[in-house]
Motif scaffolding. Structure first.
Motif, short mmCIF file in Angstrom:
data_model
loop_
_atom_site.label_atom_id
_atom_site.label_comp_id
_atom_site.label_asym_id
_atom_site.label_seq_id
_atom_site.Cartn_x
_atom_site.Cartn_y
_atom_site.Cartn_z
N MET A 50 0.83 -1.21 0.00
CA MET A 50 0.00 0.00 0.00
C MET A 50 0.86 1.26 0.00
N GLU A 51 1.89 1.25 0.86
CA GLU A 51 2.78 2.42 0.92
C GLU A 51 3.40 2.69 -0.44
N ILE A 52 3.88 1.57 -1.07
CA ILE A 52 4.56 1.73 -2.37
C ILE A 52 3.57 2.25 -3.40
N LEU A 53 2.35 1.71 -3.39
CA LEU A 53 1.34 2.16 -4.35
C LEU A 53 1.09 3.65 -4.19
N ILE A 54 0.88 4.09 -2.95
CA ILE A 54 0.59 5.51 -2.72
C ILE A 54 1.77 6.37 -3.11
N ALA A 55 2.98 5.87 -2.80
CA ALA A 55 4.17 6.63 -3.17
C ALA A 55 4.24 6.79 -4.68
N ILE A 56 3.94 5.71 -5.40
CA ILE A 56 3.99 5.79 -6.87
C ILE A 56 2.94 6.77 -7.39
N ILE B 93 -0.37 5.39 7.32
CA ILE B 93 -1.51 4.69 6.73
C ILE B 93 -2.00 3.60 7.68
N GLN B 94 -3.25 3.68 8.05
CA GLN B 94 -3.86 2.72 8.98
C GLN B 94 -5.09 2.12 8.32
N TYR B 95 -5.33 0.83 8.56
CA TYR B 95 -6.52 0.19 8.00
C TYR B 95 -7.61 0.12 9.05
N ASN B 96 -8.84 0.29 8.61
CA ASN B 96 -10.01 -0.01 9.45
C ASN B 96 -9.95 0.62 10.83
N SER B 97 -9.42 1.81 10.92
CA SER B 97 -9.43 2.42 12.25
C SER B 97 -10.01 3.83 12.12
N PRO B 98 -10.92 4.16 13.02
CA PRO B 98 -11.57 5.47 12.93
C PRO B 98 -10.63 6.60 13.35
N PRO B 99 -10.86 7.79 12.84
CA PRO B 99 -10.02 8.92 13.27
C PRO B 99 -10.50 9.49 14.61
N VAL B 100 -10.88 8.61 15.52
CA VAL B 100 -11.37 9.05 16.82
C VAL B 100 -10.56 8.34 17.91
#
Lengths: 501, 116
Positions: free
Chosen positions: B1-7, B49-56
């Protein structure tokens, strides 16, 4: 918690909104409201300066959030001084508008107030991202002000200015993003504290962030490779707008002092920043001096003197000690007022000379050549830095603040040579304007009273810089001490307690 | 995921920069938009980058940093307003200057004019 700190932002914001609604009412009303608001702003910023003069660092937490979670406004000596400086310019600009730069329903006065709001916000904020937001408020008002009046030149200069600044804004977010990602906060005091205990592997990336931010602020303040938009933009705007724009480059300088001086320079990345700052400062002065010599129009010449002064100020930031900060802000007051004065004078000269405008060529004699000439000579003496006016004291202070060594050689030669170039170029301009003249034209309009009022006010301000040098320098000394001791700022911010509900 | 976003960020930035350096106002505005997207994405990922976690905070075991999201929202709004302004300005410049070159003069046409 007193609300004085937020007044310089709220007052122009509310005035601007009011003026937008009253846009179609008569000019007397819009001008009156704008002037009253400008005078009130002057009063409030003066009380702010008085408050800071005692050494108080006033913190204002918006919505009463606990530090460091919310956005804060901080009024230390530096911020209060900048707000006062801005307020003085606004009064001069608003009065100068009365000669007919504003028309019904063109929103000039409202735009001026929006610009003031953005500039004051940038000066007062204690949060890096909030600085970005206020930069944008300031910029969008300045885009509209730059285009005010229309015309080909303005459209062209405006396009360059807007596109460059949009790229600058993107870079700003990039820099802020890196800083947040690595340090984990955007509160300036918090940043300054955390930067001193950085893990060494982050130094390289943070240096990159510091340099990106330097580029952004450098674009605003017009340092060497980023100043090419300035001469065109500043010489094409109408005179009152040029007066206000005199503060815009100083916003860039202020941001460098605040962000780099307080956060980056005392930390591990400071070395890298300084390595860039010195050569840029010297080269900016050189480029500005060449521009002053080569300019064919008076307004372009004034624009290049701004670039010389920006180089001078960047040098003072690079020296980075108490004496240089004291000198820097004394010189900044002088430089802002002289720029504003010269732009107003150029406008007066241009209207007096008819079709010749402000081109430095033989033209018709001005009708009021005696009075205009006297103002011109006073302005030149101040600009070049000859005694007894403020430019002289500013430059002496700057020159004496260098510690010695190679920096001294470079800085002294650059400042003195740039002053010499300015002297030669502006004396040539003056002799062309006043002595190489044809028969006077009868059709030249008289100079309106409001124009005189603004000119005399600005000259008075410069004289006061000399007459009141003692208390002003005392204030600047405290300012330098506050800037060098970031612990004071940190203690004020983190010693702040929210108001219990 | 990190690499994809970086690209993705790299491609957006690269394309944006290329377009900004073009000589017509329309590609330049497009380039600015792409650059803004890239920068906004970059700012967003600075909260990690976090999966499935709310910003709360304290709502669940893991949470994602809410601050960059708030910052990105602000940046998007500002970027949108600025893009709208620059589009209008480009149209105005097209009308005032007679062409859509960023310098206000059409070099190709100027050459043709000179050869005529």
């Amino acid at each position: 918690m007193s609300h004085l700190v937020i007044t310089p932002i709220l007052l122009p914001a509310l005035t601007a909104i009011l003026l937008v609604f009253l846009a179609r009412s008569s000019l007397k009303i819009t001008r009156g409201i704008s002037l009253i608001s400008a005078l009130a702003l002057l009063y409030f910023s003066f009380s702010l300066v008085q408050q800071s003069a005692g050494g108080v660092i006033e913190v204002y937490s918006l919505s009463n959030w606990e530090i460091p979670f919310g956005i804060i406004l901080v009024a230390d000596r530096l911020s209060s001084l900048m707000v006062l400086l801005n307020a003085m310019l606004v009064v001069a600009a608003v009065i100068y508008c009365f000669r007919g730069n504003d028309e019904r329903a063109d929103n000039l006065q409202a735009l001026i107030q929006f610009l003031v709001m953005g500039v004051n916000g940038a000066f007062l904020t204690g949060d890096l991202f909030n600085l970005f937001v206020f930069f944008e408020v300031m910029l969008i008002a300045s885009y509209a002000l730059l285009l005010h009046g229309g015309g080909k030149d303005r459209a062209k200069a405006g396009l360059h200015y807007v596109l460059l600044n949009l790229v600058g804004s993107s870079l700003f977010i990039l820099g802020v993003g890196i800083v947040y990602g690595l340090v984990g906060t955007l509160n300036m005091a918090h940043l300054a504290e955390r930067m001193t205990s950085l893990p060494p592997e982050n130094t390289a990336i943070l240096s990159a962030a510091a340099l990106i931010l330097l580029m952004v602020f450098g674009l605003k303040s017009a340092m060497l490779p980023l100043y090419f938009w300035l001469p065109k933009a500043y010489s094409s705007v109408s005179a009152p707008v040029a007066v206000l724009f005199a503060i815009m480059t100083k916003v860039g300088i202020y941001s460098i002092v605040r962000v780099h001086g307080m956060i980056f320079l005392p930390s591990a990345v400071g070395e890298t920043v300084l390595q860039w700052l010195w050569p840029i400062a010297i080269a900016t002065m050189a480029a500005g001096a060449i521009g002053v010599l080569g300019a064919r129009k008076f307004r372009i010449q004034i624009a290049y003197t701004i670039i010389v002064s920006v180089g001078t100020m960047l040098g003072a930031i690079a020296i980075h000690n108490e004496a240089s900060m004291q000198a820097l802000f004394y010189y900044m007051l002088h430089s802002t007022w002289i720029t504003a004065l010269l732009f107003l004078l150029a406008d007066v000269i241009a209207t007096q000379r008819g079709s010749m405008q402000d081109s430095i060529v033989r033209g018709p004699q001005m009708k009021r050549y005696r009075s205009v000439g006297i103002v011109f000579v006073i302005a030149l003496i101040a600009l070049i830095g000859m005694p007894p006016l403020s430019g002289f004291f500013g430059k002496v202070l700057l020159l004496s603040s260098v510690d010695g060594g190679a920096a001294q050689v470079w800085y002294w030669s650059a400042i003195l040579l740039a002053s010499l170039a300015t002297l030669i170029a502006t004396v040539r301009t003056g002799s062309t304007f006043f002595w190489r003249v044809n028969e006077p034209k009868n059709s030249a309009p008289a100079i309106p009273k409001s124009a005189w009022l603004s000119l005399v006010m600005l000259i008075g301000l410069m004289l006061s810089l000399v007459v009141l040098a003692e208390p002003i320098l005392q204030y600047m000394k405290g300012l330098g001490e506050q800037l060098m001791d970031t612990q004071l700022y940190y203690n004020a911010v983190f010693g702040f307690e929210v108001v219990p509900s | 995921m990190e690499i994809l976003i970086a690209i993705v960020i790299a491609v957006l930035t690269g394309t944006g920069l290329y377009l900004i350096l073009r000589s017509r106002t329309f590609p330049v505005v497009m380039g600015l938009t792409l650059l803004t997207y890239a920068v906004n994405l970059f700012l967003f990922t600075m909260g990690r980058i976090q999966y499935n976690s709310p910003p709360v905070v304290n709502a669940s075991d893991t949470y994602t940093d809410p601050l960059p999201q708030a910052l990105v929202l602000t940046a998007i709004v500002i970027g949108f307003a600025m893009t709208a302004f620059v589009v209008v300005l480009a149209l105005r410049a097209r009308a005032d200057l007679g062409n859509d070159h960023v310098d206000g003069k059409d070099s190709v046409d100027d050459v043709k004019e000179a050869n005529r």
